[in-house]
Design an enzyme around this catalytic site. Structure first.
Site, PDB file in Angstrom:
ATOM      1  N   HIS A 155      -7.375   9.992  -1.915  1.00 39.52           N
ATOM      2  CA  HIS A 155      -6.834   9.834  -0.555  1.00 39.52           C
ATOM      3  C   HIS A 155      -7.763  10.421   0.523  1.00 39.52           C
ATOM      4  O   HIS A 155      -7.953   9.825   1.578  1.00 39.52           O
ATOM      5  CB  HIS A 155      -5.451  10.478  -0.494  1.00 39.52           C
ATOM      6  CG  HIS A 155      -4.555   9.894   0.548  1.00 39.52           C
ATOM      7  ND1 HIS A 155      -3.200   9.812   0.412  1.00 39.52           N
ATOM      8  CD2 HIS A 155      -4.828   9.362   1.767  1.00 39.52           C
ATOM      9  CE1 HIS A 155      -2.669   9.259   1.488  1.00 39.52           C
ATOM     10  NE2 HIS A 155      -3.640   8.974   2.333  1.00 39.52           N
ATOM     11  N   ASP A 196       0.840  -1.203   0.000  1.00 39.69           N
ATOM     12  CA  ASP A 196       0.000   0.000   0.000  1.00 39.69           C
ATOM     13  C   ASP A 196       0.876   1.254   0.000  1.00 39.69           C
ATOM     14  O   ASP A 196       1.688   1.448   0.909  1.00 39.69           O
ATOM     15  CB  ASP A 196      -0.897   0.004   1.243  1.00 39.69           C
ATOM     16  CG  ASP A 196      -1.826   1.206   1.224  1.00 39.69           C
ATOM     17  OD1 ASP A 196      -2.881   1.113   0.563  1.00 39.69           O
ATOM     18  OD2 ASP A 196      -1.477   2.244   1.821  1.00 39.69           O
TER      19      ASP A 196
END
Ligand code: A2P
Length: 317
Positions: A110, A43
């Site tokens: 995000h 990630d």
């Protein structure tokens, strides 16, 4: 490994290596240790400021024959300063360049917060875009375009609450497939997880260990500690495993992917071995009702008098 499955059959290894806060100089080894230990899910995000070094590790892993590109699942995230439609693909392409890849497996918005292009971290009101300037539907259209161009196999978001997700659903041609959220026993996110799952989305838990290595400026005084919690410790003792492993297994047992960060070889291995921790119904009940309610990453760094955003843009009350 256990997997979550996307609608097209692609599989997401449930434990991934988190790279937020992994320092340049450390993350290269961390990624290679992880891949050697058997991790196949990494990630990343542009704002972590280490994608270049992660990319060097990928290149080394591919050239040494440790893994093939198609054997790993790589996520990156669109930073807040690239929410306009025309900024999404350049931002994604920059992450690809740094990561030395030609596609991502998953690209996430995000945060539901927009800065003007070129602003790293907005400090004044002028440096933000509002939802009027750049609606989330516009950013999502950019994500869809990135998907349509084959730059990323899957698209989704991070830090979106139910009402923000509903807003995106209204105009989405491609339904979001992932919401990556803070999640652990102090913040089990029951309602949001239920909402995501019932709308065909997968969930990934970030900060599963409480992200104790955050910078002091984004920490509160006297934060409760997951790693030192007595109940989690008792469950770890019962299963003859570590506290960290119980915290990681907590998400796995809820069919939620989880991305513990570590740059320590031993803990990288330890975290992957959480897949074998077989929590029972009593353990899960105890962890889900632990009695402490706490959000470590509270987003207050995006709100306040110098911002058009409030905490209600981020979290449901
Ligand atoms: P380190 O990188 O030295 O291993 P989170 O994933 O919630 O952001 O938490 C990351 C923090 O937890 C880092 O400080 C990391 O340190 C530490 N950590 C990672 N794995 C474990 C573990 N198994 N037990 C205890 N601490 C851990």
């Amino acid at each position: 490994m256990k997997y979550l499955t996307f609608k097209n059959g692609d599989q997401l290894p449930m434990i991934g290596l988190g790279t937020w806060k992994s320092k340049p100089g450390e993350v290269y080894d961390a990624v290679l240790w992880a891949l050697s230990a058997g991790y196949r899910h990494i990630d990343c995000a542009a704002i972590y400021d280490n994608e270049k070094e992660v990319g060097k590790a990928f290149e080394k892993a591919f050239s040494d024959g440790l893994v093939k590109r198609e054997e790993i699942f790589v996520t990156s995230k669109l930073w807040n300063n690239s929410h306009r439609f025309e900024d999404v693909i350049p931002a994604l392409k920059n992450s690809l360049l740094e990561l030395r890849l030609n596609y991502l497996d998953l690209y996430l918005i995000h945060w539901p917060i927009a800065f003007k292009n070129g602003v790293g971290f907005a400090q004044t009101r002028e440096e933000f875009f509002t939802y009027k300037d750049v609606p989330l539907s516009q950013t999502w259209a950019g994500m869809e375009e990135a998907h349509n161009q084959g730059l990323t196999k899957h698209i989704g978001m991070s830090n979106f609450n139910i009402s923000k997700l509903e807003e995106v659903f209204e105009s989405a041609e491609i339904k979001p497939e992932m919401n990556q959220i803070e999640l652990h026993p102090f913040l089990p996110q029951k309602k949001l997880v239920e909402f995501c799952k019932s709308n065909g989305m997968l969930v990934t838990a970030y900060s599963p260990l409480g992200s104790g290595d955050r910078a002091a400026r984004i920490k509160k005084e006297n934060e409760p500690s997951l790693l030192e919690n007595d109940m989690v410790r008792a469950i770890a003792d019962k299963h003859n495993c570590t506290v960290g492993q119980v915290l990681i297994a907590f998400s796995i047992h809820r069919d939620i992917a989880v991305i513990p960060k570590s740059t320590n070889e031993g803990r990288i291995k330890e975290n992957l071995a959480s897949i074998q921790v077989d929590l029972d119904a009593d353990d899960m009940k105890a962890l889900l009702n632990i009695g402490t309610d706490f959000r470590y990453i509270d987003g207050s760094f995006f709100t306040g008098t110098k911002s058009p955003y409030t905490l209600s843009d981020l979290w449901e009350k």
